[in-house]
Write a protein that holds these residues in place. Structure first.
Motif, PDB file in Angstrom:
ATOM      1  N   GLY A 252       0.824  -1.205   0.000  1.00 14.72           N
ATOM      2  CA  GLY A 252       0.000   0.000   0.000  1.00 14.72           C
ATOM      3  C   GLY A 252       0.854   1.250   0.000  1.00 14.72           C
ATOM      4  N   LEU A 253       0.193   2.399  -0.041  1.00 19.79           N
ATOM      5  CA  LEU A 253       0.943   3.651   0.061  1.00 19.79           C
ATOM      6  C   LEU A 253       1.231   3.903   1.537  1.00 19.79           C
ATOM      7  CD1 LEU A 253      -0.866   5.892  -2.577  1.00 19.79           C
ATOM      8  CD2 LEU A 253       1.041   4.284  -2.869  1.00 19.79           C
ATOM      9  N   ALA A 254       2.416   4.434   1.815  1.00 18.31           N
ATOM     10  CA  ALA A 254       2.806   4.667   3.207  1.00 18.31           C
ATOM     11  C   ALA A 254       3.461   6.036   3.352  1.00 18.31           C
ATOM     12  CB  ALA A 254       3.748   3.566   3.679  1.00 18.31           C
ATOM     13  N   VAL A 255       3.365   6.584   4.553  1.00 14.08           N
ATOM     14  CA  VAL A 255       3.952   7.898   4.861  1.00 14.08           C
ATOM     15  C   VAL A 255       4.568   7.841   6.262  1.00 14.08           C
ATOM     16  CG1 VAL A 255       2.197   9.115   3.472  1.00 14.08           C
ATOM     17  CG2 VAL A 255       1.852   8.859   5.935  1.00 14.08           C
ATOM     18  N   PRO A 256       5.473   8.768   6.584  1.00 14.91           N
ATOM     19  CA  PRO A 256       5.998   8.828   7.955  1.00 14.91           C
ATOM     20  C   PRO A 256       4.862   9.131   8.939  1.00 14.91           C
ATOM     21  CG  PRO A 256       7.361  10.134   6.470  1.00 14.91           C
ATOM     22  CD  PRO A 256       6.142   9.740   5.694  1.00 14.91           C
ATOM     23  N   LYS A 257       4.981   8.572  10.143  1.00 18.78           N
ATOM     24  CA  LYS A 257       3.922   8.762  11.155  1.00 18.78           C
ATOM     25  C   LYS A 257       3.762  10.221  11.545  1.00 18.78           C
ATOM     26  CE  LYS A 257       3.848   4.172  13.245  1.00 18.78           C
ATOM     27  NZ  LYS A 257       4.433   3.314  14.283  1.00 18.78           N
ATOM     28  N   TYR A 258       4.818  11.032  11.380  1.00 18.06           N
ATOM     29  CA  TYR A 258       4.668  12.442  11.761  1.00 18.06           C
ATOM     30  C   TYR A 258       3.762  13.203  10.798  1.00 18.06           C
ATOM     31  CZ  TYR A 258       8.806  12.745   8.617  1.00 18.06           C
ATOM     32  OH  TYR A 258       9.678  12.603   7.578  1.00 18.06           O
ATOM     33  N   MET A 259       3.371  12.608   9.688  1.00 19.10           N
ATOM     34  CA  MET A 259       2.385  13.247   8.804  1.00 19.10           C
ATOM     35  C   MET A 259       0.994  12.941   9.365  1.00 19.10           C
ATOM     36  SD  MET A 259       4.202  12.520   5.117  1.00 19.10           S
ATOM     37  CE  MET A 259       2.851  13.105   4.102  1.00 19.10           C
ATOM     38  N   LYS A 260       0.691  13.588  10.476  1.00 18.95           N
ATOM     39  CA  LYS A 260      -0.501  13.236  11.267  1.00 18.95           C
ATOM     40  C   LYS A 260      -1.817  13.526  10.546  1.00 18.95           C
ATOM     41  CE  LYS A 260       1.094  12.839  15.916  1.00 18.95           C
ATOM     42  NZ  LYS A 260       2.504  13.241  15.931  1.00 18.95           N
ATOM     43  N   ASN A 261      -1.814  14.496   9.624  1.00 21.04           N
ATOM     44  CA  ASN A 261      -3.067  14.857   8.947  1.00 21.04           C
ATOM     45  C   ASN A 261      -3.411  13.942   7.792  1.00 21.04           C
ATOM     46  OD1 ASN A 261      -3.307  17.019  10.660  1.00 21.04           O
ATOM     47  ND2 ASN A 261      -2.241  18.418   9.265  1.00 21.04           N
ATOM     48  N   ILE A 262      -2.494  13.069   7.418  1.00 24.24           N
ATOM     49  CA  ILE A 262      -2.729  12.199   6.265  1.00 24.24           C
ATOM     50  C   ILE A 262      -2.827  10.755   6.755  1.00 24.24           C
ATOM     51  CG2 ILE A 262      -1.844  11.451   4.001  1.00 24.24           C
ATOM     52  CD1 ILE A 262      -2.317  14.371   3.908  1.00 24.24           C
ATOM     53  N   ASN A 263      -4.023  10.220   6.673  1.00 27.16           N
ATOM     54  CA  ASN A 263      -4.217   8.842   7.143  1.00 27.16           C
ATOM     55  C   ASN A 263      -4.859   7.934   6.107  1.00 27.16           C
ATOM     56  OD1 ASN A 263      -3.254   8.937   9.971  1.00 27.16           O
ATOM     57  ND2 ASN A 263      -4.782  10.582  10.070  1.00 27.16           N
ATOM     58  N   SER A 264      -5.329   8.532   5.018  1.00 28.05           N
ATOM     59  CA  SER A 264      -6.001   7.739   3.993  1.00 28.05           C
ATOM     60  C   SER A 264      -5.550   8.231   2.618  1.00 28.05           C
ATOM     61  CB  SER A 264      -7.516   7.915   4.142  1.00 28.05           C
ATOM     62  OG  SER A 264      -8.173   7.474   2.970  1.00 28.05           O
ATOM     63  N   ILE A 265      -5.563   7.349   1.640  1.00 24.19           N
ATOM     64  CA  ILE A 265      -5.178   7.752   0.280  1.00 24.19           C
ATOM     65  C   ILE A 265      -6.081   8.888  -0.197  1.00 24.19           C
ATOM     66  CG2 ILE A 265      -4.836   6.975  -2.105  1.00 24.19           C
ATOM     67  CD1 ILE A 265      -4.414   4.150  -1.044  1.00 24.19           C
ATOM     68  N   GLU A 266      -7.347   8.830   0.237  1.00 21.29           N
ATOM     69  CA  GLU A 266      -8.296   9.882  -0.158  1.00 21.29           C
ATOM     70  C   GLU A 266      -7.819  11.280   0.223  1.00 21.29           C
ATOM     71  OE1 GLU A 266     -11.885   8.355   1.642  1.00 21.29           O
ATOM     72  OE2 GLU A 266     -12.734   8.084  -0.373  1.00 21.29           O
ATOM     73  N   GLU A 267      -7.084  11.362   1.337  1.00 17.10           N
ATOM     74  CA  GLU A 267      -6.658  12.674   1.836  1.00 17.10           C
ATOM     75  C   GLU A 267      -5.513  13.284   1.039  1.00 17.10           C
ATOM     76  OE1 GLU A 267      -8.133  11.577   6.334  1.00 17.10           O
ATOM     77  OE2 GLU A 267      -6.003  11.482   5.836  1.00 17.10           O
ATOM     78  N   LEU A 268      -4.937  12.523   0.122  1.00 16.63           N
ATOM     79  CA  LEU A 268      -3.867  13.098  -0.710  1.00 16.63           C
ATOM     80  C   LEU A 268      -4.429  14.177  -1.628  1.00 16.63           C
ATOM     81  CD1 LEU A 268      -1.832   9.920  -1.761  1.00 16.63           C
ATOM     82  CD2 LEU A 268      -1.345  11.535   0.079  1.00 16.63           C
ATOM     83  N   LYS A 269      -5.731  14.075  -1.900  1.00 13.61           N
ATOM     84  CA  LYS A 269      -6.376  15.036  -2.807  1.00 13.61           C
ATOM     85  C   LYS A 269      -6.507  16.425  -2.196  1.00 13.61           C
ATOM     86  CE  LYS A 269     -10.325  13.288  -4.343  1.00 13.61           C
ATOM     87  NZ  LYS A 269     -11.507  13.008  -5.171  1.00 13.61           N
ATOM     88  N   ASN A 270      -6.578  16.468  -0.858  1.00  9.27           N
ATOM     89  CA  ASN A 270      -6.890  17.745  -0.183  1.00  9.27           C
ATOM     90  C   ASN A 270      -5.784  18.794  -0.356  1.00  9.27           C
ATOM     91  OD1 ASN A 270      -9.050  16.293   0.670  1.00  9.27           O
ATOM     92  ND2 ASN A 270      -8.267  15.950   2.736  1.00  9.27           N
TER      93      ASN A 270
END
Ligand code: PBE
Length: 270
Positions: A252-270
């Motif tokens: 899946g797609l993954a990000v560093p945990k400190y990117m607290k506002n991004i938790n779902s792929i859907e949120e990449l659009k924001n």
């Protein structure tokens, strides 16, 4: 910078791996499924080594990054990263790593087959070898060290396995860190019982073909049901699904945990 939009911070780029990886196909589908393509998001092709080194730098500088991640892999042990939720289920649920064999293998080499049918372990056990190899240790040596450190587990894997008396076994694998660990371990286990085991790394398609055509005996590197699903379908009836050797693999797609506002792929659009 948590107040700035994510896309512009990282040039709308997801740091990917080899074009041939099953996960890259899924990541491309995700870009479409989540409407990210029309927002200029792109998937950058690179390699595991390049991706993990870019991840390393981003984490050291506390910067944003989105990668194609997977488990089991040492990236999840070494770095504080999290999978993004995938509500559209593009990457599939968790997968398992399967041991597959050519159809005549059990008949021709019941001893080696018995060992394969008894071999299974966990992600954290596999990590022991992966981390050593990532630290520069030779995979064969890391596998031998694992064997000497886990005598009880090894005794279970070898229980009732007869002496090989030099009988040849050919294992093929795809050279992901996970399969480098498992394949080297199984080779050392077989050799410890007197089998003469060779291992050969191939791309995913030829790895499956090697088992289906009988050019090789077995592989512990089948990711099912998603990543290698098409190969399993293509070669249905031409291989034996021996067993699951590791549960709970995931891509899946993954990000560093400190990117607290991004938790779902859907949120990449924001
Ligand atoms: N991966 C994840 C492989 C198998 C699953 C990157 C390790 C792939 O995507 O083909």
């Amino acid at each position: 910078n948590p107040h700035k939009k994510l896309g512009p911070q990282i040039n709308y780029t997801i740091t990917g791996i080899d074009a041939g990886a099953g996960e890259m196909g899924a990541a491309q589908k995700a870009l479409t499924a989540y409407g990210l393509k029309s927002k200029n998001w792109q998937l950058q092709t690179s390699s595991t080594a390049a991706m993990t080194s870019t991840l390393d730098k981003a984490i050291k500088n506390h910067q944003a990054i989105v990668i194609t991640g997977w488990q089991p892999h040492w990236m999840f042990t070494k770095y504080p990263i999290k999978f993004l939720k995938d509500p559209k289920n593009v990457f599939g649920k968790t997968e398992n790593l399967h041991t597959i064999a050519r159809t005549g293998f059990k008949h021709d080499n019941p001893g080696a087959y018995k060992l394969l049918s008894q071999f299974h372990w966990t992600k954290s056990e596999m990590s022991e070898i992966m981390l050593k190899v990532n630290d520069g240790q030779d995979p064969a040596k890391a596998a031998k060290n694992y064997i000497s450190k886990h005598p009880k587990q090894v005794a279970k894997w070898l229980a009732g396995v007869p002496e090989g008396h030099g009988k040849k076994v050919k294992l093929t694998y795809v050279a992901w860190d996970s399969e480098i660990a498992s394949t080297n371990l199984v080779k050392q286990l077989l050799d410890s019982k007197g089998y003469d085991t060779t291992i050969q790394s191939l791309e995913a398609q030829p790895m499956w073909a090697s088992i289906a055509t009988g050019a090789a005996d077995a592989s512990v590197s089948a990711w099912l049901p998603t990543t290698h699903g098409l190969y399993a379908k293509q070669y249905k009836g031409e291989f034996v699904d021996v067993r699951v050797n590791l549960k709970g693999a995931k891509t899946g797609l993954a990000v560093p945990k400190y990117m607290k506002n991004i938790n779902s792929i859907e949120e990449l659009k924001n």
